[in-house]
Design a protein around this motif. Structure first.
Motif, mmCIF file in Angstrom:
data_model
loop_
_atom_site.group_PDB
_atom_site.id
_atom_site.type_symbol
_atom_site.label_atom_id
_atom_site.label_comp_id
_atom_site.label_asym_id
_atom_site.label_seq_id
_atom_site.Cartn_x
_atom_site.Cartn_y
_atom_site.Cartn_z
ATOM 1 N N LEU A 205 33.483 38.442 22.300
ATOM 2 C CA LEU A 205 32.736 39.687 22.459
ATOM 3 C C LEU A 205 32.953 40.275 23.842
ATOM 4 O O LEU A 205 33.166 41.484 23.997
ATOM 5 N N GLU A 206 32.926 39.424 24.865
ATOM 6 C CA GLU A 206 33.182 39.893 26.233
ATOM 7 C C GLU A 206 34.568 40.526 26.341
ATOM 8 O O GLU A 206 34.765 41.491 27.077
ATOM 9 N N ASP A 207 35.518 39.980 25.582
ATOM 10 C CA ASP A 207 36.882 40.508 25.579
ATOM 11 C C ASP A 207 37.060 41.689 24.632
ATOM 12 O O ASP A 207 38.176 42.196 24.467
ATOM 13 N N LYS A 208 35.939 42.079 23.951
ATOM 14 C CA LYS A 208 35.964 43.166 22.967
ATOM 15 C C LYS A 208 36.938 42.887 21.819
ATOM 16 O O LYS A 208 37.503 43.805 21.228
ATOM 17 N N ASP A 209 37.112 41.618 21.524
ATOM 18 C CA ASP A 209 37.971 41.209 20.408
ATOM 19 C C ASP A 209 37.084 41.012 19.169
ATOM 20 O O ASP A 209 36.778 39.887 18.771
ATOM 21 N N TYR A 210 36.670 42.120 18.584
ATOM 22 C CA TYR A 210 35.727 42.067 17.471
ATOM 23 C C TYR A 210 36.307 41.409 16.216
ATOM 24 O O TYR A 210 35.591 40.672 15.537
ATOM 25 N N PRO A 211 37.586 41.643 15.895
ATOM 26 C CA PRO A 211 38.140 40.912 14.745
ATOM 27 C C PRO A 211 38.075 39.393 14.929
ATOM 28 O O PRO A 211 37.804 38.663 13.972
ATOM 29 N N LEU A 212 38.308 38.907 16.161
ATOM 30 C CA LEU A 212 38.196 37.474 16.408
ATOM 31 C C LEU A 212 36.744 37.021 16.243
ATOM 32 O O LEU A 212 36.479 35.941 15.704
ATOM 33 N N CYS A 213 35.796 37.850 16.696
ATOM 34 C CA CYS A 213 34.381 37.518 16.487
ATOM 35 C C CYS A 213 34.095 37.289 15.011
ATOM 36 O O CYS A 213 33.442 36.315 14.632
ATOM 37 N N VAL A 214 34.582 38.198 14.175
ATOM 38 C CA VAL A 214 34.343 38.074 12.729
ATOM 39 C C VAL A 214 35.005 36.813 12.196
ATOM 40 O O VAL A 214 34.409 36.071 11.408
ATOM 41 N N GLU A 215 36.229 36.538 12.638
ATOM 42 C CA GLU A 215 36.938 35.335 12.170
ATOM 43 C C GLU A 215 36.153 34.074 12.536
ATOM 44 O O GLU A 215 35.997 33.161 11.696
ATOM 45 N N LEU A 216 35.669 34.012 13.760
ATOM 46 C CA LEU A 216 34.906 32.842 14.193
ATOM 47 C C LEU A 216 33.593 32.728 13.424
ATOM 48 O O LEU A 216 33.194 31.630 13.022
ATOM 49 N N LEU A 217 32.928 33.845 13.215
ATOM 50 C CA LEU A 217 31.672 33.821 12.470
ATOM 51 C C LEU A 217 31.904 33.459 11.004
ATOM 52 O O LEU A 217 31.065 32.806 10.376
ATOM 53 N N ASP A 218 33.048 33.861 10.461
ATOM 54 C CA ASP A 218 33.406 33.422 9.096
ATOM 55 C C ASP A 218 33.487 31.896 9.046
ATOM 56 O O ASP A 218 33.014 31.261 8.096
ATOM 57 N N ARG A 219 34.109 31.305 10.068
ATOM 58 C CA ARG A 219 34.229 29.836 10.109
ATOM 59 C C ARG A 219 32.854 29.182 10.241
ATOM 60 O O ARG A 219 32.571 28.162 9.609
ATOM 61 N N ILE A 220 32.017 29.775 11.090
ATOM 62 C CA ILE A 220 30.666 29.238 11.264
ATOM 63 C C ILE A 220 29.916 29.258 9.934
ATOM 64 O O ILE A 220 29.269 28.278 9.559
ATOM 65 N N LEU A 221 30.008 30.375 9.220
ATOM 66 C CA LEU A 221 29.273 30.498 7.964
ATOM 67 C C LEU A 221 29.841 29.608 6.867
ATOM 68 O O LEU A 221 29.119 29.208 5.954
ATOM 69 N N ALA A 222 31.127 29.265 6.977
ATOM 70 C CA ALA A 222 31.692 28.289 6.042
ATOM 71 C C ALA A 222 31.076 26.909 6.287
ATOM 72 O O ALA A 222 30.863 26.142 5.349
ATOM 73 N N LEU A 223 30.783 26.618 7.579
ATOM 74 C CA LEU A 223 30.169 25.337 7.934
ATOM 75 C C LEU A 223 28.659 25.331 7.690
ATOM 76 O O LEU A 223 28.098 24.333 7.242
ATOM 77 N N GLU A 224 28.015 26.444 8.038
ATOM 78 C CA GLU A 224 26.550 26.528 8.006
ATOM 79 C C GLU A 224 26.107 27.793 7.263
ATOM 80 O O GLU A 224 25.594 28.735 7.864
ATOM 81 N N PRO A 225 26.278 27.830 5.944
ATOM 82 C CA PRO A 225 25.952 29.049 5.193
ATOM 83 C C PRO A 225 24.466 29.383 5.157
ATOM 84 O O PRO A 225 24.100 30.506 4.809
ATOM 85 N N GLN A 226 23.616 28.429 5.514
ATOM 86 C CA GLN A 226 22.173 28.682 5.511
ATOM 87 C C GLN A 226 21.639 29.096 6.887
ATOM 88 O O GLN A 226 20.418 29.207 7.071
ATOM 89 N N TRP A 227 22.516 29.329 7.833
ATOM 90 C CA TRP A 227 22.110 29.673 9.190
ATOM 91 C C TRP A 227 21.923 31.186 9.294
ATOM 92 O O TRP A 227 22.885 31.938 9.426
ATOM 93 N N ALA A 228 20.684 31.637 9.246
ATOM 94 C CA ALA A 228 20.385 33.071 9.258
ATOM 95 C C ALA A 228 20.945 33.768 10.489
ATOM 96 O O ALA A 228 21.433 34.900 10.411
ATOM 97 N N GLU A 229 20.892 33.093 11.631
ATOM 98 C CA GLU A 229 21.349 33.712 12.874
ATOM 99 C C GLU A 229 22.831 34.078 12.816
ATOM 100 O O GLU A 229 23.243 35.116 13.340
ATOM 101 N N ALA A 230 23.636 33.256 12.162
ATOM 102 C CA ALA A 230 25.072 33.556 12.073
ATOM 103 C C ALA A 230 25.312 34.812 11.230
ATOM 104 O O ALA A 230 26.178 35.631 11.562
#
Length: 199
Positions: A90-115
């Motif tokens: 986010l600091e680097d304004k790399d929003y597509p990478l943010c989405v990619e990382l959050l996709d991985r997080i949600l694959a690991l923790e699909p019940q995590w509302a914050e993600a």
């Protein structure tokens, strides 16, 4: 979208904040049975109870900050590490990478509302309100007390001129945290627009 940029930056920066150190348990001397009971731990439920009863904006802000810290912990070291990388992206304004990382997080923790909430905020930066709306709805389904997600939903509904749903979302925010002057003002004005009466 300026508001969403500020909201996103503030929200995602929580992931980079060191977690509060926990004091080790101190041995308690034996006391007579009439001694005071030990103070209740600050569970998430008790924090939300305190937030709803906060007597000032300052008090509410402090409690809300504690809640946000709790919500930003997944219970998985891997997911939490990935979320810290989202902050850097986010600091680097790399929003597509943010989405990619959050996709991985949600694959690991699909019940995590914050993600779901964080990914929704990134989608607003990418000007994708449809995806943002879907993620926010999932966030509040998993954690109905997520005041950040309800606030973002209200703003999305306002952006699409759906004042009735925006009013409902903002009222949910105030039910959780009555000490938010900006939301109080929005509810007051929207109440007149939607219901034709001053609240």
């Amino acid at each position: 979208m300026r508001f969403f940029a500020l909201l996103l930056t503030a929200s995602l920066s929580l992931a980079a904040t060191p977690l509060l150190a926990q004091e080790p348990a101190r041995p308690q001397p034996s006391r007579p049975s009439q001694s005071r009971p030990a103070p209740r731990a600050n569970t998430l439920d008790s924090l939300f109870e305190r937030l709803a009863k906060a007597g000032s904006e300052r008090e509410a802000d402090g409690i809300a900050s504690l809640i946000e810290r709790r919500l930003s912990r997944s219970g998985s070291d891997t997911a939490d590490l990935l979320l810290s990388r989202v902050t850097k992206a986010l600091e680097d304004k790399d929003y597509p990478l943010c989405v990619e990382l959050l996709d991985r997080i949600l694959a690991l923790e699909p019940q995590w509302a914050e993600a779901w909430y964080r990914r929704a905020l990134v989608f607003t930066m990418l000007d994708d309100p449809v995806a943002a709306l879907a993620d926010l709805r999932q966030a509040v389904k998993l954690e109905p007390r997520h005041f950040g997600a309800w606030t973002a939903l209200g703003h999305l509904f306002m952006a699409s001129d759906d004042k009735r749903q925006a009013l409902a979302a903002y009222r949910r925010v105030l039910a959780l945290n009555p000490q938010v002057p900006a939301i109080q003002t929005l509810v007051s004005h929207l109440g007149v627009d939607v219901e034709g009466q001053d609240l």
